[in-house]
Design a protein around this motif. Structure first.
Motif, short mmCIF file in Angstrom:
data_model
loop_
_atom_site.label_atom_id
_atom_site.label_comp_id
_atom_site.label_asym_id
_atom_site.label_seq_id
_atom_site.Cartn_x
_atom_site.Cartn_y
_atom_site.Cartn_z
N THR A 112 -33.72 17.12 2.20
CA THR A 112 -33.29 18.07 1.01
C THR A 112 -33.48 17.03 -0.53
O THR A 112 -33.73 17.48 -1.50
CB THR A 112 -31.83 18.46 0.93
OG1 THR A 112 -30.80 17.70 1.39
CG2 THR A 112 -31.82 19.72 2.00
N GLU A 113 -33.07 15.83 -0.03
CA GLU A 113 -33.08 14.80 -1.15
C GLU A 113 -34.48 14.70 -1.81
O GLU A 113 -34.96 14.81 -2.94
CB GLU A 113 -32.70 13.57 -1.09
CG GLU A 113 -32.49 12.44 -2.29
CD GLU A 113 -31.63 13.05 -3.33
OE1 GLU A 113 -31.77 12.79 -4.55
OE2 GLU A 113 -30.89 13.86 -3.04
N TRP A 114 -35.44 14.56 -0.80
CA TRP A 114 -37.06 14.52 -1.23
C TRP A 114 -37.42 15.84 -1.77
O TRP A 114 -38.11 16.00 -2.87
CB TRP A 114 -38.04 14.34 0.01
CG TRP A 114 -39.27 14.50 -0.16
CD1 TRP A 114 -40.11 13.66 -0.82
CD2 TRP A 114 -39.97 15.89 0.14
NE1 TRP A 114 -41.49 14.41 -0.93
CE2 TRP A 114 -41.37 15.60 -0.40
CE3 TRP A 114 -39.84 17.03 0.93
CZ2 TRP A 114 -42.43 16.38 -0.32
CZ3 TRP A 114 -40.76 18.04 1.01
CH2 TRP A 114 -42.01 17.75 0.47
N THR A 115 -37.01 17.03 -1.33
CA THR A 115 -36.98 18.29 -1.87
C THR A 115 -36.79 18.61 -3.31
O THR A 115 -37.36 19.02 -4.08
CB THR A 115 -36.42 19.38 -1.10
OG1 THR A 115 -36.73 19.36 0.23
CG2 THR A 115 -36.66 20.86 -1.56
N VAL A 121 -34.25 21.14 -8.23
CA VAL A 121 -33.03 21.50 -7.94
C VAL A 121 -32.84 22.92 -7.44
O VAL A 121 -32.06 22.90 -6.31
CB VAL A 121 -31.94 21.58 -9.51
CG1 VAL A 121 -30.55 22.06 -8.86
CG2 VAL A 121 -31.90 20.22 -9.85
N ILE A 122 -33.46 23.99 -7.86
CA ILE A 122 -33.22 25.30 -7.12
C ILE A 122 -33.85 25.33 -5.86
O ILE A 122 -33.35 25.65 -4.78
CB ILE A 122 -34.20 26.33 -8.09
CG1 ILE A 122 -33.39 26.49 -9.27
CG2 ILE A 122 -33.92 27.48 -7.42
CD1 ILE A 122 -34.00 27.48 -10.46
N ALA A 123 -35.07 24.60 -5.54
CA ALA A 123 -35.53 24.51 -4.37
C ALA A 123 -34.90 23.81 -3.32
O ALA A 123 -34.70 23.99 -2.30
CB ALA A 123 -37.11 23.98 -4.30
N ALA A 124 -34.13 22.73 -3.80
CA ALA A 124 -33.56 21.66 -3.09
C ALA A 124 -32.33 22.57 -2.64
O ALA A 124 -31.88 22.50 -1.37
CB ALA A 124 -32.96 20.43 -3.87
N LEU A 125 -31.37 23.06 -3.44
CA LEU A 125 -30.53 23.96 -3.06
C LEU A 125 -30.66 25.17 -2.06
O LEU A 125 -29.83 25.40 -1.32
CB LEU A 125 -29.42 24.69 -4.26
CG LEU A 125 -28.83 23.79 -5.43
CD1 LEU A 125 -28.64 24.34 -6.53
CD2 LEU A 125 -27.70 22.92 -4.73
N TYR A 126 -31.76 25.86 -2.24
CA TYR A 126 -32.19 26.76 -1.49
C TYR A 126 -32.40 25.93 0.01
O TYR A 126 -32.05 26.76 1.02
CB TYR A 126 -33.53 27.06 -1.73
CG TYR A 126 -34.52 28.02 -0.77
CD1 TYR A 126 -34.04 29.29 -0.44
CD2 TYR A 126 -35.51 27.49 0.00
CE1 TYR A 126 -34.75 30.06 0.56
CE2 TYR A 126 -36.29 28.04 0.86
CZ TYR A 126 -35.99 29.51 1.30
OH TYR A 126 -36.66 30.20 2.21
N SER A 128 -31.16 23.18 1.08
CA SER A 128 -29.74 22.99 1.42
C SER A 128 -29.00 23.85 2.15
O SER A 128 -28.27 23.68 3.14
CB SER A 128 -28.89 22.42 0.33
OG SER A 128 -27.81 21.72 0.80
N ILE A 129 -28.98 25.34 1.48
CA ILE A 129 -28.34 26.33 2.13
C ILE A 129 -28.84 26.58 3.43
O ILE A 129 -27.87 26.73 4.34
CB ILE A 129 -28.35 27.51 1.13
CG1 ILE A 129 -27.55 27.37 -0.06
CG2 ILE A 129 -27.64 28.82 1.98
CD1 ILE A 129 -27.72 28.11 -1.20
N LEU A 130 -30.18 26.74 3.75
CA LEU A 130 -30.54 27.06 4.89
C LEU A 130 -30.32 25.97 6.14
O LEU A 130 -29.98 26.19 7.19
CB LEU A 130 -32.27 27.00 4.69
CG LEU A 130 -32.75 28.26 4.01
CD1 LEU A 130 -34.18 28.37 4.05
CD2 LEU A 130 -32.02 29.67 4.37
N THR A 131 -30.33 24.80 5.54
CA THR A 131 -29.89 23.49 6.24
C THR A 131 -28.43 23.70 6.85
O THR A 131 -28.22 23.31 7.87
CB THR A 131 -30.11 22.32 5.72
OG1 THR A 131 -31.72 21.88 5.37
CG2 THR A 131 -29.73 21.10 6.36
#
Length: 532
Positions: A112-115, A121-126, A128-131
């Motif tokens: 998620t950090e690479w994402t 940020v929005i894609a990373a949080l998306y 992260s939630i799935l993870t």
């Protein structure tokens, strides 16, 4: 049944937990001065063999005693081989992609950090939630499997084993974090391999196969389901492994890329052997007459039906192996969940003690859901379907030539893939209710139709189609806005070159590092990913 006595079963279970608790707390005490960064991750510190043992311990879990024998009783040798290969070979991906992502995002320790760096940020949080949801589901599945196994092997109430495991792993993980999980996984992984060798020899000596049952079982031939699984399982498991933060934390923990490649290669072979041997018990249960039994039993308990024909001391070995498998997998998931949450949601700004408290708090909802004993296979399948829709659109960004791919496409594609599954299910079944149920795979994977195959085709292909559709919409809107406002249209401009500080040359090696590989010193990129 060859079942240990009440006293012996309790002794085996709780002495094993006691050993892990003492070892974990003692190791945590030795590392009591570690920093918050070391508590959350251990980047570039581990050699190949410890990495291999960790990947082995993290890739297994007590649930394998249900799922692999079950597939052997349903799809025979073909299904078992496909399942074992599909579960083990994806570990090689971390040896291949790990160095690429570490170079792109050296300061990270989860995907998620690479994402965040690549897509914003929005894609990373998306992601992260799935993870986090995936890790939660895996923790639930692990405790649920443990409870059911203890019930089946000993006749004891598995609730107390679940409580004991939660207390043990939460105690040493909250004290020592990822580093302690890494070290205890080495111990537990080695124990599992040793116990498995003893168990295989014993089963080989004690089991009596009926040749007539071998010929009449039809488990040696190919089947429609077996051919379907050749597509379903690689797609499901490969994409889902991207959501397992524990694998990425171990990837970033490798000292060199060479250590990572060797470690994942060893782990792949070992996991393949372990899963195949465990799955063979399903075949042996059918060929000895232990399964399906009278009255007929589900294939998921074939392993335990076979154990009924073996001496009590063999069951005792399996009990210890089960506790070791479950503890190793569970503490890895715990540390991964806390590290992912701390990094993605709080940017590692939480106080050390709040992080430790989080380790304790997450165990309560996990335990409550696990005690309802949900279907372990269904939990895995739901997670697999989500990952199959999201990961294909995510990894496009690993190719530097696809610099024009943004976070908007990733999120739209992931959600669109799930919508495509619903649309397919509605058309296939002829009604929206069953189409929605297909998202939960309530009919399981082993059904005599093409619904599961269709779902796992619809998820990735639909995700890619929605992603490229979103790309077209975004570019079209940006072009219209550029024309309307008199601005330059820059949607296809390459991003500015990376800061030269991303690579500052090889650092001085320590004496125990490989002399043939350059280890770069890297710094965080100042570039920020774009969602739109």
């Amino acid at each position: 049944m060859g079942q240990p006595s009440y006293q012996a079963s309790n002794a085996l279970i709780y002495l094993t937990y006691g050993v892990f608790l003492v070892a974990g707390v003692w190791i945590a005490w030795l590392w009591r001065g570690q920093s918050k960064k070391d508590f959350l991750a251990s980047n570039r510190t581990q050699k190949a063999i410890p990495l291999a043992l960790n990947f082995i311990a993290s890739a297994l879990g007590s649930g394998i005693l249900f799922t692999y024998p079950e597939i052997a009783t349903i799809a025979g040798v073909q299904g078992l081989v496909v399942y074992a290969l599909s579960s083990s070979l994806p570990l090689l991906v971390f040896g291949f992609l790990g160095p690429i992502i570490r170079r792109k995002c050296p300061e990270g320790f989860v995907l998620t950090e690479w994402t965040r760096q690549r897509y914003g940020v929005i894609a990373a949080l998306y992601l992260s939630i799935l993870t986090l949801i995936t890790l939660f589901l895996y923790m639930v599945a692990e405790l649920s499997a443990l409870q059911q196994i203890i019930n089946a092997l000993t006749g004891l109430n598995g609730l107390w084993a679940v409580i004991a495991q939660c207390i043990v792993t939460t105690t040493y993980t909250s004290l020592g974090g990822f580093r302690i999980s890494f070290i205890t996984d080495n111990i537990q992984g080695a124990m599992v391999i040793g116990l498995l060798v003893i168990g295989v020899i014993t089963v080989g000596v004690e089991t009596k196969v009926d040749r007539n049952l071998v010929e009449s079982s039809d488990l040696l031939g190919a089947s429609l389901l077996g051919w379907q699984l050749i597509y379903i399982l690689p797609v499901a498991i490969l994409t889902n492994d991207f959501f397992i933060s524990g694998f990425w934390m171990r990837t970033f923990a490798s000292k060199t890329d060479r250590d990572l490649r060797i470690g994942t290669s060893i782990a792949t072979v070992a996991v393949l052997i372990v899963l195949t041997l465990v799955g063979i018990t399903g075949l042996l249960a059918a060929w000895t007459g232990a399964w399906p039994g009278d009255p007929p039993q589900e294939g998921s308990i074939a392993f335990f039906l076979l154990l009924e024909q073996l001496p009590a001391w063999v069951v005792g070995i399996v009990i210890v192996m089960t506790v070791s498998l479950s503890t190793a997998a569970f503490d890895s998931l715990q540390s991964a969940m806390v590290s992912t949450g701390s990094n993605d949601l709080f940017r590692n700004r939480l106080n050390f003690w709040w992080i430790r408290l989080a380790v304790v708090l997450i165990i309560f909802p996990v335990g409550v859901v696990a005690l309802k004993s949900p279907s372990i296979l269904q939990i895995y399948l739901i997670s697999d379907l989500v990952s199959a829709s999201s990961i294909p659109v995510l990894v496009i960004g690993l190719n530097s030539k696809c610099y024009w791919w943004r976070g908007f496409e990733v999120v739209s594609g992931g959600l669109g893939g799930l919508l495509t599954v619903f649309i397919f299910g509605t058309i296939y079944y002829g009604n929206a209710k069953d189409g929605a149920n297909l998202l939960l795979l309530e009919q399981s994977l082993y059904v005599d139709d093409w619904s599961a195959v269709g779902a796992f085709v619809a998820a990735p292909i639909g995700g890619l189609l929605w992603g490229f559709g979103a790309f077209a919409v975004r570019v079209g809107v940006q072009w219209i806005l550029a024309k309307a406002r008199g601005h330059r249209f820059d949607a296809f401009d390459r991003p500015p070159p990376a800061d030269p500080s991303l690579f500052t040359g090889p650092r001085e090696r320590s004496s125990d590092e490989d002399d043939h590989e350059t280890v770069p010193v890297v710094k965080a990129s100042s570039l920020k990913g774009k969602f739109l």
